[in-house]
Design an enzyme around this catalytic site. Structure first.
Site, PDB file in Angstrom:
ATOM      1  N   PHE A 118      39.857  47.623  41.117  1.00 28.72           N
ATOM      2  CA  PHE A 118      38.678  48.168  40.649  1.00 28.72           C
ATOM      3  C   PHE A 118      38.374  47.529  39.286  1.00 28.72           C
ATOM      4  CE2 PHE A 118      39.832  50.629  36.553  1.00 28.72           C
ATOM      5  CZ  PHE A 118      41.235  50.458  36.605  1.00 28.72           C
ATOM      6  N   LYS A 119      39.603  46.770  38.661  1.00 26.88           N
ATOM      7  CA  LYS A 119      39.364  45.866  37.445  1.00 26.88           C
ATOM      8  C   LYS A 119      37.974  44.872  37.478  1.00 26.88           C
ATOM      9  CE  LYS A 119      43.701  46.988  35.315  1.00 26.88           C
ATOM     10  NZ  LYS A 119      44.386  47.769  36.282  1.00 26.88           N
TER      11      LYS A 119
END
Ligand SMILES: *Cc1c(COP(=O)(O)O)cnc(C)c1O
Length: 432
Positions: A106-107
């Site tokens: 998700f980063k």
């Protein structure tokens, strides 16, 4: 919109200032002066809208006019260009998959948005900026990928030798020639210590502009608030109260969710799900925050004993424990429980989850089991299971692979350093 420094609220700065000088860990982090509220016709209207369509109305009121509409549209278009699907596992149980970006965690969401914003500010200033990041894996890959080829930006990533996975090291080394991957003889704590020292070194900071791409940078959090709205947009049934379970380490992801709620998103509860790095669940239980050294676990991106974004959570609720508790509950889990969670997801729902995602599932399950009221439960999937193939295969018996390419030559600069500040300082101050 102006942004204030949590430790020194009188000090208000512009968005570009907050983003380009995000750092100094001794002082406070930046927060928007006032979290804007979006009219509630907005979320009832976002049925089946895309992530990009949802992004503009959420981000516009959070950003200073310094970022013109045209630029914001372009950054959204380039940065938030992958699917974030909400998948239904059973009645009332959903998973929001945040890992379909280029580095499978998700980063990517925050890193890609921050890269677009910094590129815009740098292009207007004729300056060169250095982004300095300590990474135990996921952050470095996301940042290297997001910043490759960005004009006027040099990225220096410090990672502990022998401690990041092969996939992660590959993603660091194959990024681009404005990326310097520093393999440090030391552990992750050494990397963080040197980064902090660099930000605190006034001599160095006179010579170069140094900023962070960790989640202490406010521009990483705002785009993450968008996907909480985007989850709603994909939800068919909206009558029951909605709970989000967030697998947490540095607590940027959870903070972004809290901002979405402050903006008006009707979330009934957030679950702060952690591994044995449990300082926040302990705080929620006892009212006392006691940071501890980080412990190693199989959900290693959450091995944080002293989460930086905790001060932002307190700021949102004006340091009022009762208010914090009314929005957040916290649970922590051991590696053994995490493996059980992975197995349960595979056996009961045919869902293969990575260890971080399994922690989120466990937190949600624990909350819902203590509640007689029917809820819609959404847990966040923060990494592709293929990023942790050994653990996933060992636990679930399922083979997982990542669709990434190994062709070509490493394009980043690869430097090996010992864990002492002077050699890092030389590297940073030099114009190489
Ligand atoms: C970074 C990371 C987390 C923790 O997110 P925070 O915003 O730091 O709380 C969870 N899962 C994965 C896979 C991560 O990379």
């Amino acid at each position: 919109m102006k942004y204030y420094n949590i430790k020194n609220p009188e000090r208000k700065v512009s968005f570009s200032e907050a983003v380009m000088h995000s750092v100094a860990t001794e002082t406070g982090l930046y927060m928007p002066e006032k979290i804007p509220v979006i009219d509630n016709s907005f979320y009832s209207g976002i049925t089946n809208t895309s992530m990009k369509e949802t992004a503009y109305p959420v981000l516009r009121p959070l950003l200073d006019e310094e970022v013109p509409d045209k630029v914001l549209y372009k950054i959204i278009d380039e940065a938030l260009n992958f699917e974030i699907p909400l998948k239904k596992l059973s009645n009332n149980l959903y998973v929001l998959e945040l890992f379909h970006g280029p580095t499978f965690a998700f980063k990517d969401v925050g890193a890609r948005f921050l890269a677009g914003i910094l590129e815009y500010f740098v292009s207007g200033s004729n300056k060169e900026i250095t982004v300095l990041v300590a990474t135990s894996g996921d952050t470095g890959s996301a940042v290297a990928n997001a910043f490759k080829g960005k004009e006027g930006i040099r990225v220096v990533l410090l990672y502990p030798s022998g401690r990041v996975s092969l996939v992660q090291e590959h993603q660091l080394l194959f990024a681009g020639n404005n990326i310097i991957a520093v393999e440090l003889e030391g552990d992750f704590d050494d990397c963080q210590r040197l980064v902090k020292q660099a930000f605190a070194d006034s001599d160095l900071n006179r010579k170069i502009i140094l900023t962070s791409a960790n989640s202490i940078n406010i521009a990483r959090l705002f785009p993450q608030s968008v996907y909480y709205f985007h989850a709603f947009a994909q939800l068919q049934e909206r009558k029951k109260p909605v709970v989000f379970s967030v697998p947490s380490g540095n607590f940027g992801n959870l903070t972004a969710g809290l901002i979405a709620k402050q903006m008006g998103l009707p979330v009934s509860k957030f679950i702060a799900s952690t591994n044995i790095n449990r300082s926040v669940p302990d705080y929620l239980e006892t009212g006392v925050f006691t940071p501890h050294p980080s412990y190693r676990t199989i959900s290693n991106a959450m091995d944080v004993g002293n989460p930086s974004n905790f001060q932002r959570i307190l700021a949102i609720y004006g340091n009022d424990l009762q208010r914090v508790r009314s929005d957040i509950e916290g649970y922590w889990f051991t590696d053994g429980q995490t493996r059980e969670g992975m197995k349960e997801l595979a056996d009961n729902y045919s869902y293969i989850a990575d260890p971080h995602t399994a922690v989120a599932y466990l937190g949600l399950k624990k909350y819902l089991s203590g509640n007689s009221l029917p809820h819609i439960g959404i847990f966040l999937a923060t990494a592709h299971p293929g990023k942790f193939p050994e653990e996933v295969e060992k636990t679930t018996g399922k083979k997982v692979t990542l669709p990434y390419e190994t062709a070509g030559n490493p394009s980043s600069k690869h430097v090996k350093l010992s864990a002492d500040f002077d050699s890092l300082k030389d590297l940073l101050a030099g114009s190489s």
